[in-house]
Every structure is written in C-alpha cells, then in structure tokens.
Design an enzyme around this catalytic site. Structure first.
Site: not given
Ligand code: NOJ
Length: 751
Positions: A290
């Site tokens: 993430d």
């Molecule tokens: C953080 C989020 O937790 C995740 O779900 C997302 O895909 C990413 N940012 C990218 O935007």
C-alpha cells in the site's frame, strides 16, 4: 554504468512477444519472460518492482517537491514498472512513450488507479452495492467501471477491497462488502470478474487487485491505520475467505496493508504472502504494497531503517513498492550484499511481467490509449442506466410504519428538508477522483420527475463553507440559521422528506469516527421538525452504519440510501414513489449505540448468553445486546412468507435444503432468501449463525417459489486454529429467512 548498456528497446520486447520456441511453436508467456529476464540487469529488474504516483495527483501523503524530477529520470531509465494516478489517454501515452522509447528495454508500464465504484459514471459505494445482494448487477457495475477506466488509459484498478469489517467507526467500511465472509467472497468474485472480464488482453478489461491483505478491516477501535490483533479463528474463517475467493477467480494482484497483524507489518508478513497466498493458494499474480507501507515497517518498530524494511518486505513477498522509495534505493544493494536472493527478485519480476503480458501491453503498450473510446464511453447513457438500476437495488427500506411509503403519485404538499437533498457531490462518496464534482443527480432533481407539489428548505448547512477536498471538511456544529425556515415548511406540509446523513468525505480512507450519529446539527433538526410534523420519511445518505436509534423510535419511515453515485436522486425518487420496490438487505449490522461496536450477527454464544442471575451474564447495563437493524435485514413494499422447510440429507456430500417463499402482499417485489447454519458442537467453537447461501428472486403478488439450497463440505466445514479445513459430523441448525434474525429453522445430523 547505465549508459554503457546497449540500447535494445521495445522492438526486442515485441520480438520476444512473438518469438518461437525450439520446436517452432509460438513461445508461451513463461518462456518469453525467461528470455526477457535474461536480458535484464538487476537494476532494471528492481525497476519493475518500483511504482510511482503521477506528478499531479496523489492518494496518500504528498510527495516531496523534487519528486517529479526524480520520477521523470527514473521513468526514462527503466527504473519504474508501473504508475498510479495517471489518467487520460494523452497523459498515459506521453508517459508510456517516454518509457518505451527512452528506456533500454522499453518494457511498458502498467497504469493503476483507484477505480472503486466506477470511473466517471459512479455506481453506489461498494457497501451499498453489497446491500443489493445481486451478484450479476455488481459484476456489471465493475464491468462498466472497467470500460470507462480503460477508455482513459487505465489498465489496472486497486479494487476490489475485500476487507471484512465489523466496526462502523472505520471509515473504509464504505469500500467493502460488509461484515460477512460468505457474502464478501461472492461479491469479491463478482467484482474481479467484472473488472477483468473473460479476456484480460481486450482493451476494455483491466487487472483487479484484492486488498488489503490482510485484516485491515479489524483496526483497533475502528481507528484508521491502527493496530490489528486478532485470533487465528477470525483470521482463517472471517478475514481470509474473500481473499481466497478472489485468488481463485484469478485476480491479477493483491495489495498488502498498512497495519500490523499480530505484531507483523502486513507488508513484511511472510506467512500471509509467501506461505498462504503464493504457497497454499498458488497465486501467480503479484503483490503490491500500500502507499508507503514499505517504509512504515520502520515506524511499526519492525525494522531499524529503510534498508532493512526493504529486505523484509521483498523477502516476505511484497513484489511492488508503491511510493516508499525503498526498493529503488536499497534492493539492488540488498541483493548484491546477499540479504535478498536474486531468485526473489526474479520471481517478483516474473509475476509483474506475467500481468503485463496478460493485459496485452507487451504487444501493444498503447492499447488502452484510444482517444475515440475516451470520447465515446465516459458517462455513456448505457452506463447511466446501469448505474441507476444498481442504485435502486442498493437501497434498503429500514422502516415503513402504516405504509407511509410509497408516496402516492398525487401526494400533496411535500416538504423536502436537509442540505444533502440538494447536494450533487456527496452522493458520489469519497472515492471519486476519476469523476467530476457536482455530477450526481440530487434528491431534489430526482423528485422533480415525480412530483410538482414539493417545496425545499435546506435547514442548517452540513459543513462550514464549501468542501472541494477532504482537507477542507468541517462539519457545521453551531450555525443554526435555516432551522426556522425548515420548521415553518414542515408545519405547512402533509409529509416531510428529510435527507440527512454524512457528507461524502466523512467516510472513506482516514475518516474514522467515534460517533455514529447524524453529524452536526441534523439530529437537532430532525427532532425540531418532528415536533411540528411527525409524518417524516427519513432518507439516509451515509457511508457506514449509523446508530439512529432515536429516529427508529420516532420516525415512521426510514430509507437507507447510502451514497448511491451519479444516479442517486433518481434512484431515491423511484423508491419513494414506488416506481421501484426496495429489495436491499443490510450487509452490515446497524448498532443501537456506538458502545456496542464491534457488533455482528455471526458472534459466538459466550458462556453466559442469557440471564440466569439477572446480573452475571454477557450484557450491558445500559443498552440491549440487540442491534438496531441486523445483518441481512431490509423491508419491501410487499411481504414474503416462508414455509415448508425441508432438509434432505440422504446424500451426505450435497445436502439439499428446500423452502417455499410466497409474495403475500399486493406489489411485485424481490426478496433475498438467506440460509444460515449453526454447527452446534465443534472442536473449535462455531458462531451462533453463519451465512452459507442466498438467492435473490422476484415474485408477483400471490406467486410462490420453491428454492433449493445445496450444502456441501465447503459450507459445512471451518478452519481450525492452525488453518486446517475440517468438516465434523454432528448436529447443525439450518435457518432460512429474509434476514439473519427471522425465518424457519430445522435440524441436520451430519454423518
Ligand atoms: C492507500 C489506500 O489504502 C489504497 O487502498 C489505495 O489503493 C492506495 N492508497 C492508492 O491510492
């Protein structure tokens, strides 16, 4: 060093793509990858494992000022394998050209984006879609999202989020399918199928990502990014099943998570990523971190520095680094100095290239960059029609005393009250980066198609000032102007439609709440209006279950309308006026009070489930144990009667459960029949109820249908605390009904 490399370029990649093996057959993808891996330097391999966000948008903590320059150079030098937050055919093409033309091997990038519930045309938020229990419709919604996203150059979505959560305080419950692993797994598969279609190389399908692996939905106290500490029974039986289902549906990617799980940061969790996902489940796609979760391994206290975090994450099976700048800085050295084996890198790159081949990018890097599709497909009327259908199916009727709803076609003097009634952006929810503010049909606009006899009073503002971005959100707690006008209008009206709930930015990532009430002055407004006119239809707009206990006790009709996307107002109007008979059922329990959270239907019995002594049993002294509205609950304008439950257990491998459902009301309607089991005694105690089947169907008034459910070992078994799947003989309760708390019950003796 890089400059000494022979420039080979995309031409060779293309030749490899078309190449023959020794026997003159077209080389398979694995052989092509072998050839490519042999050509790649270690630095280029690490480049494939590095992902950057676009230069102008971000969905995590903003990058440093000089990041754009560094990213540009890295792209040019083949040190980036994928991008996120770049969209629009022109932008995607420009970056793809840079990489394909300038880098030594010209390996195309994949372009990822958070396509969560649509791109331009937005469907309801995922939690709302799950309330439809309509897997075909959910798959179609994801299909449309893929069609629109792929038209703007995107070929990979960071969805579906398959995190199970029991905690409405957590802002991201809006992004999942609720609290149940069985429903969650079915919805996960529908979404993966919708995004990826039958042929991933088609220009209108995109790779999907099951996220966040794992247990992110169990953050302590519902506080975003917080610690997760859960038992193995919950991990194996509740958290993992939707992920497993997504892997079995051939999802291309997994995203790990910000949280630690039982002391191990998910991004560095070998057990989850190597042993379970890539080992036991045989997943052949790649795992992405993430946003910045690689570097957060240090914050978790699991690594001394970024270098160690890099080693841990790579060795644990986290193949792509999103915005931690960890792999690009340290992975090459870690291999050269022996902390990470090159085989680990080769495996990761193989997984990434495999997806690039599947998407067809290795044959044509620009296949998702056709501006004519961009023009033709965004907000396409067919997509709008499907979004409307999905929105109507997602609405849940929570209460309807004296059949106040549906409103009569000639209903006179309707008051519409509440700032959200005119809001054209909040219904789009918080994951709306790809869409345009102000594009939702408001409730007022929707109602105007059905009635001319309504007047609007906004009441107090929901927010202080206009909110264009999440950082600007401030809920109005003090300015009561608007009260007087709203109360006056309610006095003069026959029926009041109050549209209350959460602002679109009150749920979603980083939007945990400690209260589950109507935010700001809305509860006060509701009570003030009720004083002068109790004929209230409360339309709720929200991204999570709310504890609206007062409303349930006082207001005669309550409609759960979530955040329904682009067609929100039209769908709500259809339900209010009976053009659509509501059919949604809650995918998540609504608590009576925030103190009950986490509250969920599939709980254990406890040693003291009921009062023997009046005091010393499992309960609260100031609130009932019961939810406000249970999982699986939802009313219709008609009624359904369940009869004749039969359990046919002559074939122990496939038990058949039959039940007859009849529409006993006056209107055609759809019902979701749900089958629950209880394994009475097991080697690891089982919950009091577990959903193991459901069917959604329509019945005309007076019509009846006999449903057949099949229970096999898959439904009757469970995981023990070592993660072993067991099916144990013995007594089971079988319950079938229209919610988790109503219906018929029978017994099964499993031999
Ligand atoms: C953080 C989020 O937790 C995740 O779900 C997302 O895909 C990413 N940012 C990218 O935007």
């Amino acid at each position: 060093m890089k400059n000494n490399h022979l420039k080979i370029g995309f031409g060779l990649v293309l030749i490899l793509s078309m190449s023959m093996n020794l026997f003159g057959q077209a080389a398979g993808v694995e052989e092509k990858i072998d050839s490519l891996l042999r050509l790649m330097t270690l630095e280029e391999k690490v480049g494939q494992m590095n992902q950057y966000s676009g230069f102008w948008e971000f969905t995590g903590p903003p990058p440093k000022q000089d990041a754009a320059k560094v990213k540009y150079e890295h792209l040019k030098n083949g040190m980036v394998g994928s991008m996120l937050n770049v969209r629009g055919c022109e932008n995607v093409r420009a970056i793809q050209e840079l990489v394909v033309n300038e880098s030594r091997l010209g390996i195309p990038l994949i372009f990822g984006f958070d396509v969560i519930h649509g791109h331009k045309t937005l469907s309801p938020i995922p939690l709302a879609e799950a309330a439809s229990w309509d897997l075909e419709a959910i798959e179609k919604s994801a299909r449309i999202a893929a069609i629109e996203a792929s038209a703007v150059g995107i070929n990979w979505t960071f969805g579906p989020m398959v995190d199970i959560s029991r905690d409405a305080r957590w802002g991201r419950v809006m992004e999942g399918a609720g609290e149940d692993p069985y429903l969650g797994a079915k919805v996960a598969v529908a979404r993966v199928k919708g995004f990826q279609g039958d042929d991933l190389s088609a220009p209108n399908t995109i790779a999907a990502t099951a996220k966040h692996f794992a247990a992110y939905g169990f953050v302590d106290a519902g506080r975003e990014y917080n610690t997760v500490d859960i038992g193995t029974s919950t991990l194996f039986n509740i958290v993992l099943p939707p992920f497993k289902a997504a892997a079995e549906a051939n999802v291309c990617a997994f995203m790990n998570a910000f949280n630690i799980l039982n002391g191990i940061p998910a991004t560095a969790d070998k057990f989850l990523q190597r042993d379970i996902l890539k080992g036991q489940w045989g997943f052949d796609g790649f795992v992405i971190s993430d946003w910045g979760s690689g570097k957060e391994i240090v914050n978790h206290g699991f690594a001394h520095d970024l270098r160690e975090a890099t080693e841990l994450a790579a060795n644990a099976g986290s193949d792509v680094d999103m915005e931690s700048y960890a792999y690009i800085a340290h992975l090459k050295n870690a291999v050269e100095e022996g902390q990470v084996e090159e085989a680990v890198i080769d495996d990761a790159v193989r997984r990434i290239l495999r997806v690039k081949y599947k998407l067809g990018l290795m044959d044509d890097p620009y296949k998702y960059c056709d501006p004519s599709r961009e023009k033709e497909l965004l907000y396409h009327p067919d997509h709008m029609a499907a979004a409307l259908e999905m929105a109507t199916k997602s609405i849940v009727l929570l209460k309807n005393e004296n059949q106040l709803l549906p409103l009569k076609k000639d209903q006179k003097k309707i008051a519409v009250i509440g700032a959200l009634a005119a809001d054209k952006t909040s219904p789009l929810g918080s994951w709306r980066l790809g869409s345009d503010d102000g594009t939702a049909i408001s409730v007022l606009e929707g109602l105007s198609n059905y009635s001319t006899d309504f007047k609007y009073a906004k009441g107090p503002d929901l927010t202080e000032g206009l909110v264009h971005f999440v950082f600007e959100l401030k809920i109005n707690e003090t300015d009561t102007s608007g009260f007087a006008e709203a109360i006056q209008l309610a006095k003069e009206s026959e029926v009041v439609v109050m549209v209350l709930g959460e602002h679109g930015f009150q749920s979603g990532e980083a939007r945990s709440r400690t209260k589950l009430d109507l935010p700001g002055l809305q509860q006060q407004l509701l009570e003030a209006v009720f004083e002068v006119n109790p004929h209230i239809v409360l339309v709720l707009m929200n991204g999570r279950p709310l504890a609206i206990t007062w409303a349930d006790e006082h207001v005669p009709a309550i409609v759960e309308a979530w955040q329904l996307g682009t067609q929100s107002g039209n769908a709500i109007a259809q339900v209010l006026f009976g053009a659509y008979n509501p059919s949604g059922k809650l995918p998540m329990t609504f608590p009576r009070s925030v103190g009950q959270v986490p509250i969920y239907y599939n709980h254990y019995n406890t040693g003291r489930p009921a009062s023997e002594t009046d005091v010393f049993w499992s309960h609260y002294i100031d609130e009932s144990n019961k939810p406000l509205y249970p999982f699986g609950y939802g009313l219709s304008y008609t009624q359904f009667e369940y009869a004749d439950l039969q359990i046919e257990d002559t074939n122990p491998n496939a038990i058949e459960v039959r039940v007859t459902v009849k529409n006993t009301g006056k209107m055609k309607g759809e019902e979701v029949a749900q089958l629950y089991i209880r394994d009475r005694v097991a080697s690891v105690a089982r919950p009091v109820k577990e959903l193991k089947g459901f069917q959604k169907f329509a019945l005309n008034p007076g019509e009846a249908k006999t449903l057949v459910f099949t229970l096999t070992n898959t439904e009757l078994g469970f995981y023990d605390n070592a993660g072993k799947f067991l099916v144990e003989p013995g007594e089971f309760d079988i319950m079938v009904g229209g919610s988790s708390q109503t219906g018929l019950a029978g017994k099964l003796m499993l031999k």
